[in-house]
Design a protein around this motif. Structure first.
Motif, PDB file in Angstrom:
ATOM      1  N   LEU A   1       0.835  -1.171  -0.090  1.00 25.12           N
ATOM      2  CA  LEU A   1      -0.016  -0.021   0.186  1.00 25.12           C
ATOM      3  C   LEU A   1       0.874   1.321   0.110  1.00 25.12           C
ATOM      4  N   ALA A   2       1.803   1.131   0.644  1.00 26.75           N
ATOM      5  CA  ALA A   2       2.863   2.094   0.608  1.00 26.75           C
ATOM      6  C   ALA A   2       3.339   2.550  -0.698  1.00 26.75           C
ATOM      7  N   ASP A   3       3.374   1.551  -1.629  1.00 27.56           N
ATOM      8  CA  ASP A   3       4.165   1.706  -2.971  1.00 27.56           C
ATOM      9  C   ASP A   3       3.084   2.496  -3.963  1.00 27.56           C
ATOM     10  N   VAL A   4       1.660   2.128  -3.454  1.00 26.45           N
ATOM     11  CA  VAL A   4       0.642   2.748  -4.391  1.00 26.45           C
ATOM     12  C   VAL A   4       0.367   3.989  -3.806  1.00 26.45           C
ATOM     13  N   LEU A   5       0.393   4.299  -2.582  1.00 24.49           N
ATOM     14  CA  LEU A   5       0.347   5.576  -2.068  1.00 24.49           C
ATOM     15  C   LEU A   5       1.408   6.490  -2.654  1.00 24.49           C
ATOM     16  N   LYS A   6       2.440   6.107  -2.605  1.00 21.14           N
ATOM     17  CA  LYS A   6       3.511   7.063  -3.274  1.00 21.14           C
ATOM     18  C   LYS A   6       3.215   7.366  -4.683  1.00 21.14           C
ATOM     19  N   ILE A   7       2.781   6.559  -5.641  1.00 20.79           N
ATOM     20  CA  ILE A   7       2.815   6.638  -6.861  1.00 20.79           C
ATOM     21  C   ILE A   7       1.466   7.225  -7.424  1.00 20.79           C
ATOM     22  N   THR A   8       0.334   7.067  -6.510  1.00 21.78           N
ATOM     23  CA  THR A   8      -1.006   7.661  -6.974  1.00 21.78           C
ATOM     24  C   THR A   8      -1.425   8.911  -5.985  1.00 21.78           C
ATOM     25  N   GLU A   9      -0.273   9.423  -5.375  1.00 23.15           N
ATOM     26  CA  GLU A   9      -0.414  10.522  -4.250  1.00 23.15           C
ATOM     27  C   GLU A   9      -1.084  11.586  -5.028  1.00 23.15           C
ATOM     28  N   ASN A  10      -0.609  12.181  -6.262  1.00 26.04           N
ATOM     29  CA  ASN A  10      -1.517  13.033  -6.988  1.00 26.04           C
ATOM     30  C   ASN A  10      -2.564  12.968  -7.838  1.00 26.04           C
TER      31      ASN A  10
END
Length: 458
Positions: A177-186
């Motif tokens: 989930l940390a990976d996904v948060l990082k890449i979809t932050e914006n």
């Protein structure tokens, strides 16, 4: 060439991510390490094989237990990776009721990851990820040709829909989930998941005080108390007679509008030394065409009375709070947010109108709006003016829509992060589901009021 470099950069970023999942800022149990272990066996196997797999219990790198299993529904089968949840269950035995704590693995628990596949073709249709304690809030991803599209869903409404996100779909099989948060932050509105623990204390204190006082309140038509706490009629502002026992017992008689005023007065009086004056509360906040049916009925039916009342009350609270007099239209108390573009319905995905000026929100969509408000405006509660349709008894007169009821809504998140809405109406507390059922097909207009621990109602 630039596109190729960008895709390679994203792929390289994923390849360089650590083997062990990062701690995500929401504190959600993460199954990335487990999914990396079972991906070859579970995610790409045909349905005929998966049907023969037994569920597996596996542990991630920090000791959290997950169950990997398959479920089928219609023409879809799902590979579910769900965290362990401890549930308190009552067991009925010959000796009586025995409470036990049992381990369960709900598919919609916070941290659950689900891979959906078509039972006939075997093709992957989407991945869904639950990341809050509220199962009606999730993100999901869908493959479309060489793109991955993301949705952010709140209670059946899309805060983001079919948004291109910057990774290859299969990478979601093993991403944290940390990976996904990082890449979809914006690209996805993760701000709707940022629960502000501790910010709800003023609202919780107000709810507690109101509850303690409900036994003192009885419903009475056209009844309120003026700025000095004297009983008056709302319709003309004149004094009204109350039973002698009211003063002796410290009881209160209030109409729907009077009850809402009593709550707001509990915030205003500690600052100003008196409650709100009655006359400013009945000032119109919208003007009808005098030749329209609603315009002709306004003077006799009070078509917008509750809308005016709640708007002016909220503006009064804002004025006292800022120590500067504001008219309603200068105060910014109306809630007019548009967080959603469409919604899930029985007929498929439909466009949603959202906020309608001088009408509010369709009550069927209100909960999702209140969820967003609970996250983004944690220190506010809301005065609700309810607009209902009336049809004449013989059906010959035109339809008339009236703001004729009001309520007070407190959206909040409890200590476990679960979303809840407390509703007070007509001097009583009512379950939110009852409130929605009672006003089915109506519209609800919201005005915001800042909550405070300095709440001392009459």
């Amino acid at each position: 060439m630039k596109k190729t470099i960008a895709v390679f950069a994203i792929f390289s970023a994923f390849c360089m991510m650590p083997l062990f999942a990062e701690y995500n800022r929401f504190g959600v149990p993460d199954s990335a390490v487990i999914r990396r272990t079972v991906a070859d066996r579970w995610f790409d196997a045909p349905l005929s094989d998966v049907r023969n797999f037994r569920s597996e219990i596996r542990t991630n790198e920090i000791g959290e237990r997950f169950q990997v299993r398959m479920e089928e529904s219609g023409t879809t089968f799902m590979i579910i990776v769900a965290p362990e949840v401890q549930l308190s269950v009552d067991f009925y035995t010959e000796k009586g009721v025995e409470n036990r704590v049992v381990a369960e693995y709900p598919g919609d628990a916070c941290g659950s990851w689900i891979l959906y596949k078509d039972s006939i073709t075997g093709k992957t249709t989407r991945i869904r990820w639950y990341f809050t304690q509220n199962s009606d809030v999730f993100v999901q991803f869908t493959p479309e040709r060489n793109k991955t599209l993301g949705d952010f869903v709140v209670d059946g409404c899309y805060a983001a829909r079919s948004v291109p996100v910057g990774f290859i779909f299969n990478q979601l099989y093993t991403a944290s989930l940390a990976d996904v948060l990082k890449i979809t932050e914006n690209s996805l509105p993760w701000r709707y998941a940022e629960i502000h623990a501790g910010s709800y204390l003023p609202k919780m204190q107000m709810i507690g005080v109101i509850r303690k006082n409900l036994s003192r309140i009885s419903y009475a038509e056209d009844a309120a108390y003026d700025e000095n706490g004297s009983p008056v009629r709302i319709s003309d502002g004149k004094s009204r007679m109350v039973d002698a026992s009211e003063k002796e017992n410290g009881s209160l008689s209030l109409s729907s509008a009077g009850f809402v005023k009593w709550i707001v007065d509990g915030l205003i009086e500690p600052i100003s030394g008196s409650g709100t004056f009655l006359a400013p509360l009945v000032q119109p906040t919208m003007i009808y065409d005098p030749l329209s049916y609603a315009g002709m009925k306004e003077s006799t039916e009070g078509v917008s009375f509750m809308l005016d009342w709640t708007r002016n009350l909220a503006a009064a609270r804002f004025s006292v709070q800022t120590r500067k007099n504001y008219m309603y239209n200068e105060s910014g108390v109306d809630v007019a947010i548009e967080p959603f573009s469409s919604e899930m319905t029985d007929k498929g995905i439909m466009q949603t109108a959202g906020y309608i000026r001088n009408s509010g929100y369709a009550i069927a969509r209100l909960r999702s709006v209140l969820y967003v408000l609970g996250v983004t405006e944690p220190t506010y509660f809301y005065l609700a003016a309810i607009r209902r349709r009336y049809v004449s008894a013989n059906g010959t007169a035109p339809e008339l829509y009236k703001f004729d009821q009001t309520a007070v809504l407190f959206p909040y998140f409890d200590k476990n992060g679960r979303f809840a809405i407390t509703v007070f109406e007509n001097g009583t507390e009512v379950p939110y589901s009852t409130f929605v059922s009672k006003y089915k097909n109506s519209f609800v207009h919201l005005t915001r009021v800042l909550a405070s621990e300095k709440f001392f109602p009459q």
